[in-house]
Design an enzyme around this catalytic site. Structure first.
Site, short mmCIF file in Angstrom:
data_model
loop_
_atom_site.label_atom_id
_atom_site.label_comp_id
_atom_site.label_asym_id
_atom_site.label_seq_id
_atom_site.Cartn_x
_atom_site.Cartn_y
_atom_site.Cartn_z
N ASP A 82 0.81 -1.20 -0.02
CA ASP A 82 0.15 0.18 -0.15
C ASP A 82 0.86 1.12 0.00
O ASP A 82 1.45 1.52 1.10
CB ASP A 82 -0.79 -0.13 1.27
CG ASP A 82 -1.83 1.09 1.19
OD1 ASP A 82 -1.71 2.11 0.74
OD2 ASP A 82 -2.94 1.08 1.98
N GLU A 175 1.77 2.71 13.03
CA GLU A 175 0.74 2.76 11.95
C GLU A 175 -0.09 1.79 12.85
O GLU A 175 -0.26 0.30 12.36
CB GLU A 175 1.33 2.22 10.92
CG GLU A 175 0.65 2.30 9.61
CD GLU A 175 -0.46 1.31 9.51
OE1 GLU A 175 -1.71 1.93 10.19
OE2 GLU A 175 -0.72 0.62 8.78
N GLU A 184 -9.89 -3.20 15.59
CA GLU A 184 -8.80 -3.80 16.08
C GLU A 184 -8.40 -3.12 17.58
O GLU A 184 -7.17 -3.46 18.36
CB GLU A 184 -7.47 -4.09 15.21
CG GLU A 184 -7.83 -4.86 14.33
CD GLU A 184 -6.76 -5.50 13.65
OE1 GLU A 184 -5.20 -5.20 14.23
OE2 GLU A 184 -6.86 -6.32 12.77
N HIS A 324 -5.52 0.09 1.10
CA HIS A 324 -5.83 -1.12 1.57
C HIS A 324 -6.82 -1.18 2.80
O HIS A 324 -7.56 -2.00 3.07
CB HIS A 324 -4.80 -2.02 2.23
CG HIS A 324 -4.18 -1.70 3.69
ND1 HIS A 324 -3.49 -0.67 3.79
CD2 HIS A 324 -4.42 -2.19 4.67
CE1 HIS A 324 -3.39 -0.61 4.99
NE2 HIS A 324 -3.85 -1.66 5.89
N1 SAH Z 1 4.64 -0.89 11.48
C1 SAH Z 1 4.54 -1.84 10.62
C2 SAH Z 1 3.43 -2.80 11.05
C3 SAH Z 1 1.89 -2.17 11.20
S1 SAH Z 1 0.80 -3.32 11.55
C4 SAH Z 1 4.26 -1.28 9.23
O1 SAH Z 1 3.98 -0.25 9.05
O2 SAH Z 1 4.30 -2.13 8.10
C5 SAH Z 1 0.48 -3.33 13.33
C6 SAH Z 1 1.76 -4.17 13.94
O3 SAH Z 1 1.36 -3.95 15.51
C7 SAH Z 1 1.35 -5.50 13.74
O4 SAH Z 1 2.25 -6.32 13.37
C8 SAH Z 1 0.81 -6.15 15.12
O5 SAH Z 1 1.13 -7.26 15.48
C9 SAH Z 1 1.38 -4.94 16.10
N2 SAH Z 1 0.70 -4.99 17.47
C10 SAH Z 1 -0.34 -4.76 17.64
N3 SAH Z 1 -0.67 -4.54 19.12
C11 SAH Z 1 0.49 -4.58 19.59
C12 SAH Z 1 0.69 -4.55 20.85
N4 SAH Z 1 -0.04 -4.19 21.96
N5 SAH Z 1 2.06 -4.67 21.29
C13 SAH Z 1 3.02 -5.02 20.34
N6 SAH Z 1 2.61 -5.05 19.00
C14 SAH Z 1 1.53 -4.83 18.72
#
Ligand code: SAH
Length: 384
Positions: A82, A175, A184, A324
């Site tokens: 994306d 993000e 979520e 996305h």
């Molecule tokens: N920063 C990356 C991924 C974003 S998606 C990017 O920009 O491509 C969000 C990510 O946060 C996911 O991989 C998910 O596993 C993680 N995540 C969600 N809640 C979390 C939490 N409480 N502690 C640690 N990681 C978390």
């Protein structure tokens, strides 16, 4: 994270469940076409070679991914590809290196570590990349492979449980946005990290999110997704229709379907808002810009990085290039017939589900007191 989210994201990356409205409206069939004698068989078609469960990962089953979809690379591939999303973050970081020089950064939910890598390249003193899924192991390898082990520390675990090796950080980047912005509920994690680890005048990136609402004509797709259940191969399946109505649909909407103005529902200041502020009731007034029918309301969000040299951000709205996150469509029980200048007024209440806080409950109240149509109704939706 588009999470992605959850089952939606996952299914959209592994198959084509979320095809665009446009495509699907073109494929509408009449109820009569469901007559069994007219249906064709696909016995002669080749069997699709979708990967089976056993091919998903060496030591994982599909059940593992159901509860931890972020451990699979597919969801990260979708997010990374994306380009509206990822390039905006890249531009924010590379074009505002003054924010990062010699600063300690916390990447909340680092995934593959992409944002941490951007920050390291922009001159951050140190980056703590916190990721709770198995993808953290990959992030460690990726950081090493790219020679950033001295600058980036990947910490595997939940943000809420992890202990950072430093008392405070200067910048939090994340993000966290889900479908309908709040699906979520990862925003709470960012706010938790902010309150626990961010220095007083520290910055949060992005620092603003705006949720919008508009109304669309969507006869064909509503027919395909909702009315479909009235008569399925000659059987009444309207009990499923009730459920289908309650589930907001994540899909792209053509801008030509928009009937009213786009109303700002809620602005969130990520650097200041309190934990509970993601639950809210907001009034709206959608004024028709033409005579038309309204089948659904559509929600989408914009995010902004206001601490940049020049304001940077992106929109997930139907008038912008699709991301996305697509848009979120809430079908109405009633088909509203509206004349130019008339308005649908009401309110939207949004809150995390009490039992499962990653789900979002939405209550929509709307009324139209028009020339051809007088309606007032309350509808409940649940994103899960
Ligand atoms: N920063 C990356 C991924 C974003 S998606 C990017 O920009 O491509 C969000 C990510 O946060 C996911 O991989 C998910 O596993 C993680 N995540 C969600 N809640 C979390 C939490 N409480 N502690 C640690 N990681 C978390």
């Amino acid at each position: 994270m588009g999470r992605r989210k959850g089952h939606n994201k996952q299914s959209s990356s592994s198959n084509n469940n979320f095809s665009s409205h446009q495509q699907v409206t073109n494929m509408m069939v009449d109820d009569e076409d469901l007559d069994e004698t007219t249906e064709s068989s696909n016995l002669d078609d080749p069997i699709s070679d979708e990967p089976g469960d056993s091919l998903i990962g060496a030591d994982k089953t599909s059940a593992d991914y159901y509860f931890d979809s972020y451990s699979h690379f597919g969801i990260h591939e979708e997010m990374l590809k994306d380009t509206i999303r990822t390039k905006t973050y890249q531009n924010v970081i590379y074009q505002n290196t003054f924010l990062f020089k010699n600063k300690v950064v916390l990447d909340v939910g680092a995934g593959t570590g992409i944002l941490s890598l951007f920050c390291a390249k922009a001159g951050a003193k140190h980056v703590y990349a916190v990721e709770c899924s198995q993808m953290a192991d990959m992030a460690k390898e990726i950081v090493e492979a790219n020679g950033f082990s001295n600058v980036i520390t990947v910490l595997k675990g939940k943000m809420e449980e992890i202990v950072l090796p430093v008392a405070q950080v200067d910048i939090i980047i994340s993000e966290w946005m889900g479908y309908f912005l709040l699906f979520e509920n990862m925003l709470d994690t960012v706010l938790y990290a902010r309150d626990k680890w961010l220095i007083n005048d520290g910055i949060v990136l992005p620092d603003r999110a705006d949720l919008y609402l508009t109304a669309i004509e969507d006869a064909d797709y509503k027919e395909d997704k909702i009315e479909f259940w009235n008569n399925v191969y000659g059987f009444d399946m309207r009990c499923i229709k009730k459920q289908a109505m309650m589930e907001p649909l994540v899909d792209t909407v053509d801008q030509n379907q928009i009937v009213t103005n786009c109303q700002l529902l809620k602005t969130m200041d990520i650097s200041k808002m309190a934990l509970g502020d993601a639950s809210f009731t907001a009034p709206f007034k959608l004024v028709a810009e033409r005579n038309d029918y309204i089948h659904a309301l559509v929600a989408y969000f914009d995010v902004a990085f206001t601490k940049c040299h020049k304001l940077t951000g992106f929109s997930t709205g139907p008038r912008s290039r699709a991301t996305h996150w697509k848009q979120t469509v809430l079908y109405l029980e009633d088909v509203l017939t509206i004349c130019e200048g008339e308005s649908v007024v009401g309110s939207m209440t949004v809150a995390p589900n009490k039992k499962n806080p990653r789900d979002v409950d939405i209550v929509l109240k709307y009324s139209l007191n028009g020339l051809n149509c007088q309606v007032s109704r309350t509808q409940h939706y649940k994103m899960r």
